[in-house]
Design a protein around this motif. Structure first.
Motif, PDB file in Angstrom:
ATOM      1  N   MET A  40       0.828  -1.216   0.000  1.00  0.00           N
ATOM      2  CA  MET A  40       0.000   0.000   0.000  1.00  0.00           C
ATOM      3  C   MET A  40       0.862   1.264   0.000  1.00  0.00           C
ATOM      4  O   MET A  40       0.521   2.252  -0.652  1.00  0.00           O
ATOM      5  CB  MET A  40      -0.944  -0.003   1.210  1.00  0.00           C
ATOM      6  CG  MET A  40      -2.010  -1.072   1.135  1.00  0.00           C
ATOM      7  SD  MET A  40      -2.987  -1.026  -0.382  1.00  0.00           S
ATOM      8  CE  MET A  40      -3.749   0.561  -0.261  1.00  0.00           C
ATOM      9  N   THR A  41       1.973   1.249   0.719  1.00  0.00           N
ATOM     10  CA  THR A  41       2.867   2.410   0.712  1.00  0.00           C
ATOM     11  C   THR A  41       3.463   2.630  -0.677  1.00  0.00           C
ATOM     12  O   THR A  41       3.560   3.769  -1.147  1.00  0.00           O
ATOM     13  CB  THR A  41       3.993   2.218   1.744  1.00  0.00           C
ATOM     14  OG1 THR A  41       3.415   1.998   3.026  1.00  0.00           O
ATOM     15  CG2 THR A  41       4.898   3.427   1.808  1.00  0.00           C
ATOM     16  N   THR A  42       3.841   1.544  -1.333  1.00  0.00           N
ATOM     17  CA  THR A  42       4.377   1.653  -2.692  1.00  0.00           C
ATOM     18  C   THR A  42       3.330   2.182  -3.655  1.00  0.00           C
ATOM     19  O   THR A  42       3.615   3.058  -4.482  1.00  0.00           O
ATOM     20  CB  THR A  42       4.885   0.282  -3.163  1.00  0.00           C
ATOM     21  OG1 THR A  42       5.856  -0.201  -2.229  1.00  0.00           O
ATOM     22  CG2 THR A  42       5.513   0.375  -4.543  1.00  0.00           C
ATOM     23  N   VAL A  43       2.103   1.681  -3.546  1.00  0.00           N
ATOM     24  CA  VAL A  43       1.020   2.141  -4.428  1.00  0.00           C
ATOM     25  C   VAL A  43       0.738   3.626  -4.191  1.00  0.00           C
ATOM     26  O   VAL A  43       0.602   4.397  -5.148  1.00  0.00           O
ATOM     27  CB  VAL A  43      -0.246   1.283  -4.213  1.00  0.00           C
ATOM     28  CG1 VAL A  43      -1.466   1.912  -4.874  1.00  0.00           C
ATOM     29  CG2 VAL A  43      -0.030  -0.126  -4.728  1.00  0.00           C
ATOM     30  N   MET A  44       0.668   4.031  -2.935  1.00  0.00           N
ATOM     31  CA  MET A  44       0.402   5.443  -2.637  1.00  0.00           C
ATOM     32  C   MET A  44       1.538   6.327  -3.141  1.00  0.00           C
ATOM     33  O   MET A  44       1.299   7.407  -3.694  1.00  0.00           O
ATOM     34  CB  MET A  44       0.209   5.647  -1.138  1.00  0.00           C
ATOM     35  CG  MET A  44      -1.109   5.132  -0.623  1.00  0.00           C
ATOM     36  SD  MET A  44      -1.457   5.574   1.089  1.00  0.00           S
ATOM     37  CE  MET A  44      -0.090   4.867   1.945  1.00  0.00           C
ATOM     38  N   SER A  45       2.776   5.892  -2.985  1.00  0.00           N
ATOM     39  CA  SER A  45       3.918   6.677  -3.436  1.00  0.00           C
ATOM     40  C   SER A  45       3.902   6.849  -4.954  1.00  0.00           C
ATOM     41  O   SER A  45       4.130   7.952  -5.463  1.00  0.00           O
ATOM     42  CB  SER A  45       5.208   5.992  -2.992  1.00  0.00           C
ATOM     43  OG  SER A  45       6.323   6.678  -3.481  1.00  0.00           O
TER      44      SER A  45
ATOM     45  N   THR B 203       1.283   6.622  -6.898  1.00  0.00           N
ATOM     46  CA  THR B 203       0.116   7.434  -7.261  1.00  0.00           C
ATOM     47  C   THR B 203       0.411   8.911  -7.087  1.00  0.00           C
ATOM     48  O   THR B 203       0.109   9.731  -7.968  1.00  0.00           O
ATOM     49  CB  THR B 203      -1.103   7.035  -6.408  1.00  0.00           C
ATOM     50  OG1 THR B 203      -1.358   5.643  -6.589  1.00  0.00           O
ATOM     51  CG2 THR B 203      -2.334   7.834  -6.789  1.00  0.00           C
ATOM     52  N   ILE B 204       1.011   9.273  -5.962  1.00  0.00           N
ATOM     53  CA  ILE B 204       1.345  10.677  -5.720  1.00  0.00           C
ATOM     54  C   ILE B 204       2.376  11.155  -6.736  1.00  0.00           C
ATOM     55  O   ILE B 204       2.268  12.262  -7.282  1.00  0.00           O
ATOM     56  CB  ILE B 204       1.872  10.861  -4.279  1.00  0.00           C
ATOM     57  CG1 ILE B 204       0.763  10.578  -3.263  1.00  0.00           C
ATOM     58  CG2 ILE B 204       2.435  12.253  -4.067  1.00  0.00           C
ATOM     59  CD1 ILE B 204      -0.413  11.521  -3.333  1.00  0.00           C
TER      60      ILE B 204
END
Length: 84
Positions: free
Chosen positions: A30-35, A37-38
């Protein structure tokens, strides 16, 4: 009876450690996906070379700052006075 308790303890340990591993894996994903995406929707602009050179030219040399020279001079004067 002792073997049954030991087996339950091992089973509980495996479930607990499995839960922690799954949670940490989900956290990494999830941290990788959020990073990503941002970074995709809000990219940072790289500073150009001309901007960097302009900032370098406008920066003053520390010796040209009168306040800094006064502070250093006062510190040296006080140091020399207390060393006598």
């Amino acid at each position: 009876m002792g073997g049954n308790i030991l087996a339950q303890g091992v089973e509980l340990m495996i479930y607990g450690m499995g839960t922690v591993v799954v949670f940490l894996a989900m956290l990494v994903v999830m941290t990788t996906v959020m990073s990503r995406t941002i970074a995709r929707y809000f990219p940072q602009q790289e500073p150009s070379v001309s901007d960097a050179l302009m900032n370098l030219r406008t920066a003053t040399h520390p010796a040209e700052d009168p306040n800094l020279v006064a502070v250093i001079s006062a510190a040296v004067h006080q140091f020399r006075r207390t060393r006598k």
